[in-house]
Scaffold this active site. Structure first.
Site, PDB file in Angstrom:
ATOM      1  N   TYR A  91       0.872  -1.175   0.000  1.00 38.11           N
ATOM      2  CA  TYR A  91       0.000   0.000   0.000  1.00 38.11           C
ATOM      3  C   TYR A  91       0.914   1.233   0.000  1.00 38.11           C
ATOM      4  CZ  TYR A  91      -4.037   2.791   1.532  1.00 38.11           C
ATOM      5  OH  TYR A  91      -5.019   3.733   1.630  1.00 38.11           O
ATOM      6  N   ARG A 145      -6.800  10.015 -10.709  1.00 38.59           N
ATOM      7  CA  ARG A 145      -6.111  10.790  -9.657  1.00 38.59           C
ATOM      8  C   ARG A 145      -5.553   9.803  -8.656  1.00 38.59           C
ATOM      9  NH1 ARG A 145      -7.902  11.560  -4.269  1.00 38.59           N
ATOM     10  NH2 ARG A 145      -6.203  10.099  -4.180  1.00 38.59           N
ATOM     11  N   LYS A 163      -5.867  -1.898  -2.070  1.00 36.50           N
ATOM     12  CA  LYS A 163      -6.942  -1.624  -1.102  1.00 36.50           C
ATOM     13  C   LYS A 163      -7.646  -2.927  -0.744  1.00 36.50           C
ATOM     14  CE  LYS A 163      -7.059   3.091  -1.097  1.00 36.50           C
ATOM     15  NZ  LYS A 163      -7.200   4.036   0.013  1.00 36.50           N
ATOM     16  N   GLU A 234     -12.610   4.721  -5.957  1.00 35.73           N
ATOM     17  CA  GLU A 234     -11.284   5.099  -5.471  1.00 35.73           C
ATOM     18  C   GLU A 234     -10.554   5.952  -6.492  1.00 35.73           C
ATOM     19  OE1 GLU A 234     -10.184   3.862  -2.355  1.00 35.73           O
ATOM     20  OE2 GLU A 234      -8.714   5.460  -2.645  1.00 35.73           O
ATOM     21  N   ASP A 235     -10.002   7.039  -6.044  1.00 37.94           N
ATOM     22  CA  ASP A 235      -9.071   7.846  -6.828  1.00 37.94           C
ATOM     23  C   ASP A 235      -9.616   8.257  -8.197  1.00 37.94           C
ATOM     24  OD1 ASP A 235      -7.549   7.638  -4.607  1.00 37.94           O
ATOM     25  OD2 ASP A 235      -5.841   6.649  -5.529  1.00 37.94           O
ATOM     26  N   ASP A 257     -14.176   6.313  -1.208  1.00 36.73           N
ATOM     27  CA  ASP A 257     -13.167   6.211  -0.151  1.00 36.73           C
ATOM     28  C   ASP A 257     -12.463   7.547   0.090  1.00 36.73           C
ATOM     29  OD1 ASP A 257     -11.494   4.845   1.648  1.00 36.73           O
ATOM     30  OD2 ASP A 257      -9.965   4.613   0.106  1.00 36.73           O
ATOM     31  N   ASP A 258     -12.189   8.282  -0.966  1.00 35.35           N
ATOM     32  CA  ASP A 258     -11.408   9.521  -0.812  1.00 35.35           C
ATOM     33  C   ASP A 258     -12.223  10.624  -0.157  1.00 35.35           C
ATOM     34  OD1 ASP A 258      -8.889   8.700  -2.193  1.00 35.35           O
ATOM     35  OD2 ASP A 258     -10.394   8.218  -3.702  1.00 35.35           O
ATOM     36  N   ASN A 404      -0.506  11.739  -0.014  1.00 40.93           N
ATOM     37  CA  ASN A 404       0.217  10.506  -0.338  1.00 40.93           C
ATOM     38  C   ASN A 404       0.769  10.572  -1.747  1.00 40.93           C
ATOM     39  OD1 ASN A 404      -0.429   9.166   2.097  1.00 40.93           O
ATOM     40  ND2 ASN A 404      -2.491   8.787   1.325  1.00 40.93           N
TER      41      ASN A 404
HETATM   42  N1  LIG Z   1      -4.537  10.207   4.052  1.00 42.52           N
HETATM   43  C1  LIG Z   1      -5.560   9.734   3.384  1.00 42.52           C
HETATM   44  O1  LIG Z   1      -6.273   8.823   3.816  1.00 42.52           O
HETATM   45  C2  LIG Z   1      -5.871  10.316   2.072  1.00 42.52           C
HETATM   46  C3  LIG Z   1      -4.995  11.138   1.445  1.00 42.52           C
HETATM   47  N2  LIG Z   1      -5.309  11.681   0.235  1.00 42.52           N
HETATM   48  C4  LIG Z   1      -4.292  12.483  -0.402  1.00 42.52           C
HETATM   49  O2  LIG Z   1      -4.704  13.819  -0.423  1.00 42.52           O
HETATM   50  C5  LIG Z   1      -4.191  14.453  -1.567  1.00 42.52           C
HETATM   51  C6  LIG Z   1      -5.312  15.218  -2.248  1.00 42.52           C
HETATM   52  O3  LIG Z   1      -6.345  14.335  -2.646  1.00 42.52           O
HETATM   53  P1  LIG Z   1      -7.705  14.914  -3.272  1.00 42.52           P
HETATM   54  O4  LIG Z   1      -8.277  15.952  -2.396  1.00 42.52           O
HETATM   55  O5  LIG Z   1      -8.571  13.788  -3.605  1.00 42.52           O
HETATM   56  O6  LIG Z   1      -7.121  15.561  -4.589  1.00 42.52           O
HETATM   57  P2  LIG Z   1      -7.710  16.759  -5.445  1.00 42.52           P
HETATM   58  O7  LIG Z   1      -6.995  16.707  -6.717  1.00 42.52           O
HETATM   59  O8  LIG Z   1      -9.196  16.688  -5.420  1.00 42.52           O
HETATM   60  O9  LIG Z   1      -7.280  18.069  -4.631  1.00 42.52           O
HETATM   61  C7  LIG Z   1      -5.983  18.553  -4.533  1.00 42.52           C
HETATM   62  C8  LIG Z   1      -6.050  19.923  -3.913  1.00 42.52           C
HETATM   63  O10 LIG Z   1      -4.730  20.381  -3.640  1.00 42.52           O
HETATM   64  C9  LIG Z   1      -4.655  21.726  -4.046  1.00 42.52           C
HETATM   65  N3  LIG Z   1      -3.286  22.121  -4.326  1.00 42.52           N
HETATM   66  C10 LIG Z   1      -2.463  21.717  -5.319  1.00 42.52           C
HETATM   67  N4  LIG Z   1      -1.286  22.370  -5.241  1.00 42.52           N
HETATM   68  C11 LIG Z   1      -1.384  23.193  -4.187  1.00 42.52           C
HETATM   69  C12 LIG Z   1      -0.523  24.139  -3.609  1.00 42.52           C
HETATM   70  N5  LIG Z   1       0.701  24.336  -4.076  1.00 42.52           N
HETATM   71  N6  LIG Z   1      -0.949  24.842  -2.543  1.00 42.52           N
HETATM   72  C13 LIG Z   1      -2.191  24.632  -2.047  1.00 42.52           C
HETATM   73  N7  LIG Z   1      -3.045  23.756  -2.542  1.00 42.52           N
HETATM   74  C14 LIG Z   1      -2.646  23.039  -3.597  1.00 42.52           C
HETATM   75  C15 LIG Z   1      -5.518  21.826  -5.293  1.00 42.52           C
HETATM   76  O11 LIG Z   1      -5.812  23.190  -5.510  1.00 42.52           O
HETATM   77  P3  LIG Z   1      -6.771  23.686  -6.725  1.00 42.52           P
HETATM   78  O12 LIG Z   1      -8.160  23.301  -6.277  1.00 42.52           O
HETATM   79  O13 LIG Z   1      -6.543  25.147  -6.757  1.00 42.52           O
HETATM   80  O14 LIG Z   1      -6.338  22.954  -7.951  1.00 42.52           O
HETATM   81  C16 LIG Z   1      -6.708  20.973  -4.843  1.00 42.52           C
HETATM   82  O15 LIG Z   1      -7.623  21.741  -4.127  1.00 42.52           O
HETATM   83  C17 LIG Z   1      -3.548  13.352  -2.420  1.00 42.52           C
HETATM   84  O16 LIG Z   1      -2.157  13.381  -2.210  1.00 42.52           O
HETATM   85  C18 LIG Z   1      -4.088  12.084  -1.843  1.00 42.52           C
HETATM   86  O17 LIG Z   1      -3.174  11.027  -1.918  1.00 42.52           O
HETATM   87  C19 LIG Z   1      -6.512  11.468  -0.376  1.00 42.52           C
HETATM   88  C20 LIG Z   1      -7.418  10.629   0.204  1.00 42.52           C
HETATM   89  C21 LIG Z   1      -7.135   9.947   1.450  1.00 42.52           C
HETATM   90  C1  LIG Z   2      -5.255   6.983   0.887  1.00 42.80           C
HETATM   91  C2  LIG Z   2      -5.942   7.349  -0.331  1.00 42.80           C
HETATM   92  O1  LIG Z   2      -7.035   6.877  -0.594  1.00 42.80           O
HETATM   93  C3  LIG Z   2      -5.325   8.293  -1.222  1.00 42.80           C
HETATM   94  O2  LIG Z   2      -4.258   8.813  -0.919  1.00 42.80           O
HETATM   95  O3  LIG Z   2      -5.922   8.550  -2.282  1.00 42.80           O
HETATM   96 MG   LIG Z   3      -7.570   7.185  -2.585  1.00 38.47          MG
END
Ligand SMILES: NC(=O)C1=CN([C@@H]2O[C@H](COP(=O)(O)OP(=O)(O)OC[C@H]3O[C@@H](n4cnc5c(N)ncnc54)[C@H](OP(=O)(O)O)[C@@H]3O)[C@@H](O)[C@H]2O)C=CC1
Ligand SMILES: CC(=O)C(=O)O
Ligand SMILES: [Mg+2]
Length: 546
Positions: A91, A145, A163, A234-235, A257-258, A404
């Site tokens: 993972y 994504r 997963k 997912e993603d 999940d996200d 991540n």
């Molecule tokens: N820990 C966990 O369980 C999980 C972790 N994640 C992680 O979270 C991260 C985001 O996922 P997700 O929300 O789905 O992705 P999205 O693509 O939906 O969102 C990414 C966000 O990050 C913003 N962003 C990008 N660059 C910058 C920057 N330099 N400064 C500030 N903001 C920035 C984007 O801004 P803009 O809107 O302006 O483009 C957007 O709002 C990924 O790395 C994913 O792996 C996700 C799910 C679960």
């Molecule tokens: C953990 C997870 O689901 C993600 O980083 O997208």
């Molecule tokens: Mg995910």
């Protein structure tokens, strides 16, 4: 030791899968070296030795994938007995590398690939799955994504596989009840399109309209072919994640999940972190001020879960919303900034109308947050100045670096500890090693949805839930928050140790079943009549053991 595996074969150009036995039928002792006929334990050590002899994590990933195909029970035995060592290999973070390299390290068929070219014929592809009656849970990605790595197209398949391995290891879902699925709707990643070994369709992504038609056919056929199946999205890229969750969640047992899993796990860690910080500051939970860096699907999922929790505590919706700020790639998100994506609007601030605030330290000085949560895919965004500012404002700043894989996390655990002079309450999205600080070993929590989706899924499956409701998700979150032992609390942990995942999943599943019953979405009504300890026993007895 013979093992059931699914092998691909083709009829009229369509790939089908048949159940086959790897190795000889039992007993056939002659196929086993003498020592192995009596002593399976030494083989655990042998497999571990082979695993540990590999230098690179991607080599370990490949070894483990092949072990899963050759000897599935042994693979899961290793997962369970060496959870902290194996999880980062199957993972995050290693699965990120496995996705990036999928078309190059591909060795054998695993899961289902359904491409846009299968449109009109999706049902027959699904029917080729040989264990239709056993199917209970599928993780479905469209690869658009993957973690924070962007559009990886068909190379996203290892996320669905990884997963589901955690469902099996973490909650005892039966291996043959799981279906990893990768939808291939093209890719806008030029690197993939230029890669001669790329395994997916060599075309850019289909339009939104084309995708929705495809998704409608896919979901209809999934429910026909696998009537007992729970689907985890997912993603998917941000807008599609919201669109398809909303489109199908009231019709089929499905969750994202996200959005929901992350909301659930981060609320849980936040509640434990807030308890620790309030011991230092005396601040009430409802007075927390939470700033997110990133305003995408995961952030909105977490913010929604936090809001819902605050309203349960007696705050009005507006009071709850006022505790939350978001910053995206353009800085602070506020209405007067101009047009913005639909999903940000509910949390866009209405109480600021000045010039854009772009710099994170300036945003922090304006918001004065007690908690800073990173879901921004931006390594280094929580730099020394950011963390020092948080530590100046708070006796015990809550800083969660949740993006991540590790290469994209906003800061490391060690950085957060050093720059906050040890005061930080920290969780990361990926695992971070323990750090010695001030003569004490400090542990980073792993704020990752892997703590909840196995138990949530198991509860939904055992209760035969017709849909996955918000209350079921919230229950899973609170059950996880409540699961800390006295020892874990004394160690300042905000999440339980990973080695307890099976116990935790059982507790989560039992509570999710009760909530499904209260909401009358359970179809396994016999479980309504048993008491809580019998229910927990029922859950535990239904967990598959390798
Ligand atoms: N820990 C966990 O369980 C999980 C972790 N994640 C992680 O979270 C991260 C985001 O996922 P997700 O929300 O789905 O992705 P999205 O693509 O939906 O969102 C990414 C966000 O990050 C913003 N962003 C990008 N660059 C910058 C920057 N330099 N400064 C500030 N903001 C920035 C984007 O801004 P803009 O809107 O302006 O483009 C957007 O709002 C990924 O790395 C994913 O792996 C996700 C799910 C679960
Ligand atoms: C953990 C997870 O689901 C993600 O980083 O997208
Ligand atoms: Mg995910």
């Amino acid at each position: 030791m013979p093992t059931a595996v699914l092998l691909p074969y083709w009829v009229d150009g369509i790939q089908k899968l048949k159940l086959a036995h790897q190795g000889p039928e039992p007993p056939a002792p002659g196929y086993l070296p003498p020592a192995l006929r009596k002593d399976r334990e030494s083989h655990v050590r042998r497999c571990l030795e082979q695993l540990r002899s590999k230098e690179k994590n991607i080599e370990k990933y490949i070894f483990l994938s092949q072990l899963k195909h050759a000897d599935e029970p042994m693979f899961y035995r290793l997962c369970l007995d060496h959870m902290s060592e194996i999880t980062p290999l199957i993972y995050t973070p290693t699965v990120g590398d496995a996705c990036l390299q999928f078309s190059h390290i591909y060795r054998q068929a695993e899961g289902l690939f359904i491409s846009y070219e299968d449109k009109g014929n999706i049902g027959s592809i699904l029917r080729s799955w040989s264990r239709k009656d056993d199917a209970r849970i599928s993780v479905v990605t469209d690869g658009s994504r993957i973690l924070g790595l962007g559009d990886l197209g068909i190379n996203g398949m290892p996320i669905s596989i990884g997963k589901l391995s955690l469902y099996i290891a973490g909650a005892g879902i039966r291996p043959h009840s799981t279906i990893p699925i990768c939808l291939d709707l093209g890719t806008n990643n030029q690197k993939n399109l230029d890669d001669l070994l790329y395994l997916g369709l060599r075309r850019t992504r289909v339009s939104n309209e084309e995708m929705t038609e495809f998704m409608d056919e896919f979901m209809t056929e999934m429910s026909r072919v696998f009537p007992k199946l729970l689907v985890q999205f997912e993603d998917f890229s941000t807008e599609h994640a919201f669109t398809y969750l909303e489109r199908y969640r009231h019709q089929y047992p499905v969750f994202n999940d996200d959005i929901q899993g992350t909301g659930c796990v981060v609320l849980s860690g936040f509640l434990n972190a807030a308890r620790l910080s309030s011991a230092a500051s005396g601040r009430a939970l409802s007075d927390q001020r939470i700033l997110f860096l990133g305003a995408g699907s995961a952030t909105v999922g977490v913010a929604t879960q936090l809001m819902s929790f605050f309203t349960l505590q007696g705050l009005s919706v507006e009071e709850a919303r006022s505790r939350i700020w978001m910053a995206d790639s353009q800085g602070l998100v506020y209405d007067a900034r101009g047009p913005m994506a639909e999903h940000k609007k509910a949390f866009s601030r209405k109480d600021y109308s000045g010039p854009p605030i772009k710099n994170l330290v300036d945003i922090i000085k304006y918001v004065m947050p007690t908690a800073l949560l990173g879901l921004s895919t931006t390594r280094g965004a929580f730099n020394q100045e950011v963390i020092e500012t948080m530590a100046t404002l708070n006796d015990r700043p809550i800083i969660f670096s949740l993006s991540n894989p590790v290469s994209l996390s906003e800061c490391t655990f060690e950085e957060a500890l050093q720059w906050s002079r040890g005061s930080v309450i920290f969780a990361g999205g990926s695992p971070f090693p323990d750090v010695g600080y001030g003569g004490v070993t400090r542990h980073a929590g792993q704020g990752n949805n892997m703590y909840v989706f196995p138990g949530l899924g198991l509860g939904a499956i055992l209760s035969k839930a017709s849909t996955v409701t918000d209350s079921m998700v919230e229950t899973a979150s609170l059950a996880l928050a409540d699961s800390l032992t006295a020892e874990e609390k004394a160690e300042d942990r905000v999440y339980p140790v990973l080695t307890r995942i099976r116990d935790i999943s059982a507790q989560i599943a039992a509570k999710v079943i009760r909530t499904a019953q209260q909401e009358r979405v359970d179809q396994n009504v016999a479980l309504r009549d048993i008491n809580d300890s019998e229910l927990l026993k029922f859950v535990e007895e239904n967990m598959w053991q390798p």
